[in-house]
Write an enzyme that holds these catalytic residues in place. Structure first.
Site, PDB file in Angstrom:
ATOM      1  N   LYS A  21      75.336  46.523  67.489  1.00 31.78           N
ATOM      2  CA  LYS A  21      74.526  44.488  67.631  1.00 31.78           C
ATOM      3  C   LYS A  21      74.798  44.028  68.444  1.00 31.78           C
ATOM      4  CE  LYS A  21      72.493  41.390  63.924  1.00 31.78           C
ATOM      5  NZ  LYS A  21      72.768  40.519  62.458  1.00 31.78           N
ATOM      6  N   SER A  36      68.986  41.247  59.812  1.00 32.42           N
ATOM      7  CA  SER A  36      68.812  41.486  60.719  1.00 32.42           C
ATOM      8  C   SER A  36      69.502  42.666  61.976  1.00 32.42           C
ATOM      9  CB  SER A  36      69.664  39.525  61.659  1.00 32.42           C
ATOM     10  OG  SER A  36      71.427  39.427  61.582  1.00 32.42           O
ATOM     11  N   SER A  45      71.479  40.850  55.840  1.00 31.56           N
ATOM     12  CA  SER A  45      71.508  41.162  57.343  1.00 31.56           C
ATOM     13  C   SER A  45      72.043  42.549  57.812  1.00 31.56           C
ATOM     14  CB  SER A  45      72.246  40.918  58.208  1.00 31.56           C
ATOM     15  OG  SER A  45      71.636  39.845  58.973  1.00 31.56           O
TER      16      SER A  45
END
Lengths: 472, 481
Positions: free
Chosen positions: A69, A144, A168
């Site tokens: 990420k 996210s 997330s």
């Protein structure tokens, strides 16, 4: 698609070639990436192979392609946090988790898309455009950590790292039929993770199977002298676990919370619970009456910490662009680059911490958090709490983005584990009109072995492992 | 008393091995700008502050030496404000925002050399916090410079914020307190107060129970006295002419010697305090043993020790101000030196000569060895040389070259007092006449001539001996005038 563990087994028996596996992944990337937009930065296959040659036989992840990420620092690739503010920022250091993956031979091939500074639940709020769900390109991949989840779902990497502040990592895992485990707070070092809400978040492994989750978590876990919030223990051993006996599982179901889910989600979670019951698990009904208040407490704490963390982005050290004619002007212009949602959260967080409001909001939220934790601790020592991972199916692109309150409400099941600092594993349990539905189990602090054991037997039960989406 | 002064003194832990939250150096002096930095003190995204042991131990030691009530755990908080040299735009500190400082209240007991009185000033609290970086303004300072250079070498250096109750009654008293505070912290190895920027002070001044005015940016103890005196005068004049003191923050301008108001917007701040989520509360107990080990020596304990040896208080005071001098004394005593004699030689004569020569008094190598001093003391004691001789001849030589041995300095042999007396008398005809006329004091002049004769030849002489010989000559009527 084969799991990492299966690949490694074949490679060690020399009945398969690593290069073929790498090619397969890059073919998937070539086919799907233009439609899905999972990556912000991506290396070529040639570079990946070169890295492999340099890291041959180095460890448990040799030849395995890892997606990270883009809020986790890497010194050879930009780390943008999905924001214009960090558009060309290349950290001068690797996150501890990145160091550990590299040390074990893992090859990081790219940095994945996310909501700006991890603030969002759909990966639509990225400065680099939305990530689409490989199971249905009209739908969001969740957020996210949507980029990592989507890359896994279309076969664009072997394993991935997400970060989980309030679901997330788990939420996008459930929207893409993949797996994620939010570790106990302090089990994994946050050094190098660009902070959103420090006291809530953990870097979390994401994968297409439970054993891959276990492998990745084992490698990244353990005390780090660079993070004062890590727990004082070495790597947690997770790769030697056998599936739990479902007859011995004790499951608690919070009825009041399951009730607020959409009907498709409710149908699947009940079907799943019934299957466990049929297998002989003991099911107890509980009531988590504070569920909605916990969501408010979570956002109050998260936004306060966020507004503080984000104050450092003043355009002075990075980027090096010359913006304003004086200090004040420069800082204002630099901070104008934040996206709308980030600005909203900075403003709310600043309000929460203001003199005259702090006691009513921040202090109250901290107190509520303590109560939630105390209440949960009594439960999680007795049983695994089961919940859907999301109250809804993956929303359509653009559907939720306009209304922050419904957007925030997507996190209701997930924030519980973050508020209490306890571990939670999310796994697929089924599909509804082709859209994945996931569920999660929570347990006591450092109960990761329990979660992996339960996950392994649930994975066998559902048969939903190693899945790759076919929409692209 | 109509004046009330409270102080906030910021002292850098210059003697700490590391910065407060990373391994960079705490003493950045002499380094190129922005070379004493790392991701943590640059505030890079994702880098995390980790409390370092050394500054914590020094902070605890400072608390203990000031008789503080210590907390079970220290809790760090964030204080937010935007400033170019504050890379995170928040400072990690303690106290406010549900933090717990390293001292919850205590007092400093010290000797005031103006009145020779022991005083005790109450400390409200002490925070351990990080220093920001440095802004360097070119071309005419903060108001006129077209640009500012940022040096982050100082960013994250551990700082103690020591806050007193408003119990000080004059500018002089405030200055003496800060001097005593710095000396105490120097003794326990926390700071070197002579380093540039090692401390800064803010003073809160109010008169006749009126509003208090805060003066910021005071960089020396001398300026502290000046600034407070200026402020008291300003407030008195204001009231005298019918004005009213308002609660405000003023800036000390050391060049013009005045305090001036800060612009209003700089004054009002909302710091959005919150607990630092990256640092769990730090328990004090495991660090106590190492902190206690720092406390063997305080200037005040030393002062009392010296006084009990019979050393005059002025000399004892002078000795504790300069640690190498004090150490020299304390090491020379066990080698057979006489404490009172040594104290006088070191605190007055040697220190005076070194000062005159512009030597750094705090540099141990500028002082002679304890062995030499002990030898001198013994020689004076047995009467081999006299004190005046040492003061005039030996000490200046040692001051300019401290590694000289006594053999190299002392006269090669002893002068013959008889011969010397004859020469002295012959060279001092007028004085001899005067003496014979009854002016007894003229004798001392003749003795002086004899002594300097001997010394100019590198020979030692006891003035008492030559005096006796001269007297014999004068009384023998053998002198032709």
């Amino acid at each position: 698609m084969m799991t990492v563990t299966e690949k490694l087994r074949l490679i060690s028996k020399e009945s398969a070639d690593i290069i073929d596996f790498i090619e397969e992944i890059f073919n998937n990337i070539k086919r799907c990436e233009p439609k899905v937009n999972a990556y912000i930065s991506l290396d070529s296959m040639e570079i990946a192979i070169e890295r492999l040659m340099n890291s041959m036989d180095k460890g448990k992840l040799s030849g395995i392609l890892v997606a990270v990420k883009d809020n986790i620092s890497t010194m050879y690739m930009p780390t943008t946090a999905g924001s214009k503010v960090l558009y060309d920022y290349v950290p001068p250091f690797d996150a501890t988790v990145v160091e550990r993956i590299k040390k074990d031979g893992g090859i990081i091939i790219g940095k994945t898309n996310l909501d700006e500074f991890a603030m969002g639940s759909t990966t639509e709020l990225s400065a680099f455009g939305p990530t689409r769900n490989p199971w249905n390109l009209e739908r969001v991949a969740g957020g996210s950590s949507g980029g990592s989840a989507a890359a896994l779902a279309y076969g664009g990497c072997d394993i991935a790292l997400g970060s989980d502040t309030g679901g997330s990592a788990r939420l996008p895992a459930s929207y893409t039929a993949t797996y994620s485990l939010k570790p106990t707070y302090g089990l994994v070092s946050r050094y190098g993770l660009i902070p959103y809400a420090n006291s809530l978040e953990q870097i979390s492994p994401m994968a297409r199977s439970v054993e891959d989750l276990a492998l990745l978590l084992e490698i990244i876990s353990g005390w780090d002298k660079k993070d004062a919030t890590t727990l004082g223990l070495k790597r947690i051993k997770l790769t030697d676990i056998s599936p739990a006996d479902l007859k011995e599982l004790r499951i608690c179901i919070p009825l009041n919370l399951i009730d607020i889910a959409e009907k498709e989600v409710k149908r699947e979670i009940w079907r799943f619970i019934k299957r466990l019951e049929t297998e002989g698990s003991r099911i107890d009904e509980i009531d988590l009456a504070w569920g909605k208040e916990a969501l408010s407490a979570y956002y109050t704490i998260a936004l306060a910490e966020a507004s503080s963390n984000l104050s450092r982005y003043d355009g002075i050290l990075y980027p090096t662009e010359n913006l304003g004619k004086n200090y004040r002007n420069h800082v204002l212009l630099a901070r104008k680059k934040f996206g709308f949602e980030v600005k909203r959260r900075i403003l709310l967080g600043t309000f929460i911490l203001s003199e005259g409001y702090k006691d009513r909001y921040y202090v109250m939220a901290a107190r509520l958090r303590r109560l939630v934790r105390e209440n949960l601790m009594k439960l999680v020592t007795k049983c695994l709490i089961v919940l859907p991972t999301s109250p809804t199916l993956p929303p359509r692109i653009g559907e939720k983005i306009k209304d922050p309150i419904t957007l925030y409400a997507l996190d209701i099941y997930n924030i519980i584990a973050n508020l209490a600092g306890i571990p939670a594993i999310s796994f697929p349990i089924g599909f509804s009109s082709g859209l994945p539905i996931g569920a999660q189990l929570m347990t006591e602090p450092l109960g990761e072995r329990k979660l992996i054991a339960a996950g392994l037997s649930i994975e066998e039960l559902t048969g939903l492992r190693g899945m790759v989406a076919d929409a692209c | 008393m109509h004046v009330k002064i409270g102080l906030e003194v910021h002292v850098q832990l210059t003697e700490s091995r590391t910065k407060l939250f990373c391994g960079c150096k705490a003493n950045y002096r002499g380094m190129k700008p922005n070379t004493n930095v790392c991701p943590v003190c640059l505030g890079l995204p994702g880098a995390l502050p980790v409390p370092q042991k050394d500054p914590l131990i020094l902070g605890i030691a400072s608390s203990i030496v000031m008789n503080c009530r210590l907390p079970g755990k220290v809790v760090f908080t964030r204080k937010h404000y935007f400033y170019p040299d504050l890379p995170k735009n928040y400072q990690i500190t303690q106290y406010k925002g549900y933090g717990t400082p390293i001292c919850l209240g205590g007092s400093l007991r010290y000797l005031d050399p103006d009145e020779w009185e022991w005083r005790e000033v109450r400390i409200s609290r002490i925070n351990l916090e990080e220093d920001p970086g440095r802004s360097v303004y070119e071309e005419g300072g903060i108001m006129r410079s077209k640009y500012v250079l940022i040096d982050l070498n100082r960013s994250g250096v551990p700082l103690l914020e020591i806050v007193t109750e408003p119990v000080l009654k004059s500018a002089r008293e405030a200055r003496r307190f800060v001097e005593a505070l710095l000396l105490t912290l120097e003794y326990i190895g926390v700071t070197n107060p002579r380093l540039e920027g090692a401390f800064r002070a803010d003073a809160n001044v109010s008169i006749y129970g009126g509003e208090r005015v805060e003066i910021k940016n005071i960089g020396s103890t001398l300026d502290l006295e000046k600034a407070i005196n200026y402020e008291i005068l300003r407030q008195e004049k204001l009231i005298e002419f019918g004005g009213k003191v308002i609660r405000e923050t003023r800036h000390w301008d050391p060049i013009k010697g005045v305090t001036r108001p800060l612009r209003h917007k700089e004054e009002e701040s909302e710091y959005l305090y919150m607990p630092e989520p990256d640092i769990p509360p730090v328990p004090i107990e495991p660090l106590m043993k190492e902190a206690m080990a720092r406390l063997k020596e305080t200037p005040w304990r030393r002062f009392e020790e010296l006084s009990s040896m019979g050393i005059p208080r002025e000399q004892a005071w002078s000795l504790i101000q300069t640690r190498p001098a004090l150490e020299l004394l304390l090491m020379a005593i066990p080698l057979g030196g006489d404490p009172i004699l040594l104290a006088k030689l070191i605190a007055i004569d040697l220190k005076g000569e070194l000062k005159k020569a512009g030597r750094n008094l705090y540099h141990r190598d500028n002082w002679p060895s304890p062995k030499t001093l002990a030898q001198i003391s013994k020689l004076i004691d047995v009467g081999s040389i006299n004190y005046d001789y040492v003061k005039l001849n030996v000490i200046p030589k040692l001051a300019s070259n401290p590694i000289l041995s006594l053999e190299e300095i002392l006269p090669k042999g002893k002068a013959n007092p008889k011969k010397l007396a004859i020469i002295a008398v012959n060279l001092s005809r007028k004085a001899v006449k005067d003496y014979l006329k009854g002016r007894k004091r003229a004798l001392e002049y003749i003795v002086g001539v004899g002594v300097s004769m001997a010394l100019s030849k590198g020979l030692s002489i006891d003035p008492r001996e030559i005096r006796n010989e001269i007297l014999k000559l004068l009384k023998s009527n053998k002198i032709n005038i």
